[in-house]
Design a protein around this motif. Sequence first.
Motif, PDB file in Angstrom:
ATOM      1  N   ARG A 272     -41.157   1.125 -83.207  1.00  0.00           N
ATOM      2  CA  ARG A 272     -40.777   1.568 -81.861  1.00  0.00           C
ATOM      3  C   ARG A 272     -40.720   3.092 -81.792  1.00  0.00           C
ATOM      4  N   PHE A 273     -40.132   3.698 -82.823  1.00  0.00           N
ATOM      5  CA  PHE A 273     -40.055   5.158 -82.854  1.00  0.00           C
ATOM      6  C   PHE A 273     -41.456   5.775 -83.007  1.00  0.00           C
ATOM      7  N   LEU A 274     -42.338   5.097 -83.746  1.00  0.00           N
ATOM      8  CA  LEU A 274     -43.697   5.599 -83.911  1.00  0.00           C
ATOM      9  C   LEU A 274     -44.404   5.671 -82.562  1.00  0.00           C
ATOM     10  N   ALA A 275     -44.316   4.600 -81.779  1.00  0.00           N
ATOM     11  CA  ALA A 275     -44.953   4.586 -80.463  1.00  0.00           C
ATOM     12  C   ALA A 275     -44.372   5.674 -79.564  1.00  0.00           C
ATOM     13  N   ARG A 276     -43.067   5.815 -79.584  1.00  0.00           N
ATOM     14  CA  ARG A 276     -42.407   6.822 -78.735  1.00  0.00           C
ATOM     15  C   ARG A 276     -42.768   8.236 -79.183  1.00  0.00           C
ATOM     16  N   ALA A 277     -42.770   8.461 -80.492  1.00  0.00           N
ATOM     17  CA  ALA A 277     -43.061   9.801 -81.010  1.00  0.00           C
ATOM     18  C   ALA A 277     -44.477  10.231 -80.666  1.00  0.00           C
ATOM     19  N   VAL A 278     -45.448   9.335 -80.846  1.00  0.00           N
ATOM     20  CA  VAL A 278     -46.848   9.672 -80.566  1.00  0.00           C
ATOM     21  C   VAL A 278     -47.039   9.947 -79.074  1.00  0.00           C
ATOM     22  N   ASP A 279     -46.507   9.067 -78.217  1.00  0.00           N
ATOM     23  CA  ASP A 279     -46.675   9.268 -76.775  1.00  0.00           C
ATOM     24  C   ASP A 279     -45.985  10.543 -76.306  1.00  0.00           C
ATOM     25  N   TYR A 280     -44.804  10.830 -76.856  1.00  0.00           N
ATOM     26  CA  TYR A 280     -44.122  12.071 -76.473  1.00  0.00           C
ATOM     27  C   TYR A 280     -44.944  13.285 -76.899  1.00  0.00           C
ATOM     28  N   GLU A 281     -45.446  13.254 -78.123  1.00  0.00           N
ATOM     29  CA  GLU A 281     -46.182  14.410 -78.641  1.00  0.00           C
ATOM     30  C   GLU A 281     -47.466  14.647 -77.851  1.00  0.00           C
ATOM     31  N   ILE A 282     -48.139  13.571 -77.436  1.00  0.00           N
ATOM     32  CA  ILE A 282     -49.331  13.714 -76.593  1.00  0.00           C
ATOM     33  C   ILE A 282     -48.964  14.413 -75.287  1.00  0.00           C
ATOM     34  N   GLN A 283     -47.900  13.930 -74.651  1.00  0.00           N
ATOM     35  CA  GLN A 283     -47.498  14.505 -73.375  1.00  0.00           C
ATOM     36  C   GLN A 283     -47.045  15.962 -73.534  1.00  0.00           C
ATOM     37  N   ASN A 297     -50.294  24.484 -85.351  1.00  0.00           N
ATOM     38  CA  ASN A 297     -50.523  23.523 -86.423  1.00  0.00           C
ATOM     39  C   ASN A 297     -49.241  23.459 -87.259  1.00  0.00           C
ATOM     40  N   GLU A 298     -48.366  22.522 -86.898  1.00  0.00           N
ATOM     41  CA  GLU A 298     -47.038  22.492 -87.487  1.00  0.00           C
ATOM     42  C   GLU A 298     -46.616  21.070 -87.809  1.00  0.00           C
ATOM     43  N   THR A 299     -45.576  20.983 -88.613  1.00  0.00           N
ATOM     44  CA  THR A 299     -44.951  19.705 -88.934  1.00  0.00           C
ATOM     45  C   THR A 299     -43.737  19.524 -88.039  1.00  0.00           C
ATOM     46  N   ARG A 300     -43.618  18.327 -87.444  1.00  0.00           N
ATOM     47  CA  ARG A 300     -42.514  18.052 -86.547  1.00  0.00           C
ATOM     48  C   ARG A 300     -41.821  16.763 -86.975  1.00  0.00           C
ATOM     49  N   ALA A 301     -40.605  16.583 -86.501  1.00  0.00           N
ATOM     50  CA  ALA A 301     -39.843  15.358 -86.755  1.00  0.00           C
ATOM     51  C   ALA A 301     -39.501  14.730 -85.420  1.00  0.00           C
ATOM     52  N   PHE A 302     -39.336  13.410 -85.408  1.00  0.00           N
ATOM     53  CA  PHE A 302     -38.967  12.718 -84.176  1.00  0.00           C
ATOM     54  C   PHE A 302     -37.465  12.485 -84.161  1.00  0.00           C
ATOM     55  N   ASP A 303     -36.804  13.000 -83.136  1.00  0.00           N
ATOM     56  CA  ASP A 303     -35.375  12.785 -82.938  1.00  0.00           C
ATOM     57  C   ASP A 303     -35.219  11.596 -82.001  1.00  0.00           C
ATOM     58  N   TYR A 304     -34.840  10.444 -82.567  1.00  0.00           N
ATOM     59  CA  TYR A 304     -34.808   9.229 -81.752  1.00  0.00           C
ATOM     60  C   TYR A 304     -33.678   9.256 -80.727  1.00  0.00           C
ATOM     61  N   LYS A 305     -32.630  10.045 -80.986  1.00  0.00           N
ATOM     62  CA  LYS A 305     -31.528  10.128 -80.026  1.00  0.00           C
ATOM     63  C   LYS A 305     -31.948  10.903 -78.780  1.00  0.00           C
ATOM     64  N   LEU A 306     -32.663  12.010 -79.002  1.00  0.00           N
ATOM     65  CA  LEU A 306     -33.147  12.815 -77.877  1.00  0.00           C
ATOM     66  C   LEU A 306     -34.460  12.284 -77.315  1.00  0.00           C
ATOM     67  N   GLY A 307     -35.154  11.470 -78.104  1.00  0.00           N
ATOM     68  CA  GLY A 307     -36.434  10.923 -77.652  1.00  0.00           C
ATOM     69  C   GLY A 307     -37.558  11.927 -77.662  1.00  0.00           C
ATOM     70  N   CYS A 308     -37.507  12.918 -78.569  1.00  0.00           N
ATOM     71  CA  CYS A 308     -38.540  13.946 -78.589  1.00  0.00           C
ATOM     72  C   CYS A 308     -38.831  14.369 -80.022  1.00  0.00           C
ATOM     73  N   THR A 309     -39.918  15.130 -80.184  1.00  0.00           N
ATOM     74  CA  THR A 309     -40.233  15.705 -81.490  1.00  0.00           C
ATOM     75  C   THR A 309     -39.700  17.126 -81.542  1.00  0.00           C
ATOM     76  N   ILE A 310     -39.266  17.562 -82.713  1.00  0.00           N
ATOM     77  CA  ILE A 310     -38.736  18.912 -82.894  1.00  0.00           C
ATOM     78  C   ILE A 310     -39.440  19.559 -84.078  1.00  0.00           C
ATOM     79  N   PRO A 311     -39.650  20.882 -84.028  1.00  0.00           N
ATOM     80  CA  PRO A 311     -40.400  21.544 -85.113  1.00  0.00           C
ATOM     81  C   PRO A 311     -39.611  21.580 -86.407  1.00  0.00           C
ATOM     82  N   MET A 312     -40.324  21.376 -87.518  1.00  0.00           N
ATOM     83  CA  MET A 312     -39.723  21.487 -88.848  1.00  0.00           C
ATOM     84  C   MET A 312     -40.217  22.752 -89.540  1.00  0.00           C
TER      85      MET A 312
END
Length: 502
Positions: A272-283, A297-312
Amino acid sequence: MAAPVSGGGRLCRLAWRRRAGALHSGAQPAALGREPGKVAAAQSGVAPWRAVVGLEVHAQISSNSKIFSGSQVQFTAPPNSLVSFFDASLPGTLPVLNRRCVEAAVMTGLALSCSINKKSLFDRKHYFYADLPAGYQITQQRLPIAVNGNLSYTLCVGAKQSQMVTKNVRIKQIQLEQDSGKSLHNDARSQTFIDLNRAGVGLMEVVMEPDMCCGEEAAAAVRELQLILQTLGSSQAIMAEGQLRVDANVSVHHPGESYGVRTEVKNINSLRFLARAVDYEIQRQIEELENGGTILNETRAFDYKLGCTIPMRDKEGKQDYRFMPEPNLPPLILYDAKSLPANIDDQQVVNIDWIQERLPDLPSVKRVRLVEQYGILPEHSFTLLNEDGLMELFEDVVRETQMNPKKVIGWVISELLGHLKQYDLTVKESPVNSLSLADLLNLLERGVISSSAAKQVLEELWKGEGKTPLQIVKEKRLELIQNQRELDQICQAVMEGHQEEL
C-alpha cells in the motif's frame, strides 16, 4: 536529523495543497483514471506527461543460517545475540558460501524465466555505515547469478474493477548479497544503537526494468513476485518483518523525449505504501517541472504519516562504491545435467536441471487450474491466491460438501473472507475451519436451513464456542419446516389469532 524531516513536511503540505487545488478543478492524480503511463498536464494543449517506474526488490532468503556464516537467522532474537565473528568483521575471519542461498536464487531465477549464469562472481561494494562492520557489502555487481527474466502480473481495471489486464515487466538480474545490520534510533536520548543480528543475512536483489508507469502497477508486480517467492519457499517475503523491501526509481517525461531525472524512494515495506509513494512522487515531479523547477537525482524516503516522500541525500556527487572482486570467494560455478562431472558428490555442487525439475506450480498455473477445475471467475482465483491459505481452505470445503464450487466460492469470499477482513484476521486465525464451513453448506444444500439462517449459523460459529452447525441449528430452531400438515396448522393458527386483520 530534525531539519530535513521538518523541511520535508513543509514540502509535503505545500505539494498536497497544490495537488488538492488541481484535483478540485477537475484534474486527476498520476495514472488514475487515465491511459496507463499518461498523466495529463495542468494546462490544456500541453503534451501529457509519461511516468516511468523501475524497482529493486530485496528479498530475504529463507534459510536457517546466514549467507556467509553459520549464525542462526531469527527475527525475534534479542539484539546482537546471533552474531558470529565473521558477522562482526573480526580480523582473520573468512566467508563460507551457504548452499541453500545459492539454490534459492537459482530456483527464483528459473521461476522468473531468467538465464542462469553457470559462472557468477562476488564483489565488494564499499560504503560506510555504522551497521556495516566491514565497511563493505559482499554482492554480485559484475556477473550476477541470473539475468534477463520476465514477470507477468495482472491488474483489475474498469469502472467496477472487473476487467483483468495482464502486463509484463522485464527482470534485469537477480544477485546474491548480504544484508547489513540494523540501526535503532532513540530520538529522546539522541542515541543510535546497532543490532547486528541481521548483518550477513542472505538477500536476493531482484532488479526490475523501468517498465511500469504508476503505483498500482508497481504494487501488483511486487505482490506477484511475493506470491512466487512464497510458493517456491525461497523467501517468506513477509514485508512487516523486513523480509521484502522495495526501492522505487521514478521519473517523468513528455512522450518522444528522453527519460527525465529519476529519484529513488528507499526501503518501502508495504504494498500500500509502495503504491502511494510512487503516485505521490510522480505527481510531485510533474508539479515541480510545471512550476519551472528541476528534479534532483536524489534518494528519498516515504513518510506514511504525512503521505509524501522526503529527501534523504542527493546523488549529484555520485558515490564511489569502489567495487572490487571479493578476494576471499572463488567464482561460483553451477552445473546442469550435461556439464555435471562424473563421480562427483551431489552435495558439493548445485545442479540447475535438478532444481528445475522440482519447481512447484507457480501462482499463474494455480489460477488457471482453479478456473478450469471449479468453473470460478478469474478474479476469484486471484482472491484465493492473494490471501495466504484461502485456496487450501476453499478446496478443502469443496471436497467435503455437495454444493457446487461456484456457490462455495461466494460463501468463502463474500462471507468468510468478509468476516476475516472485518476482524483483521488471517485465514489461519479464522475461528471457522473448512470442516465447519463444509458442514454448514451441506445443511444449506440439503434444504435443512435457508440462506439467511445459514448466515445466522456462521455468526454463531464465529464466536468459537466449539458447537457444530447442526447443534446451532437445533438450539436456535432454524430448520426449514418440510411437513405440509405442520405448515397448514401454523397458517391456520395465525389466521385464527388475527380475525380482525383477516
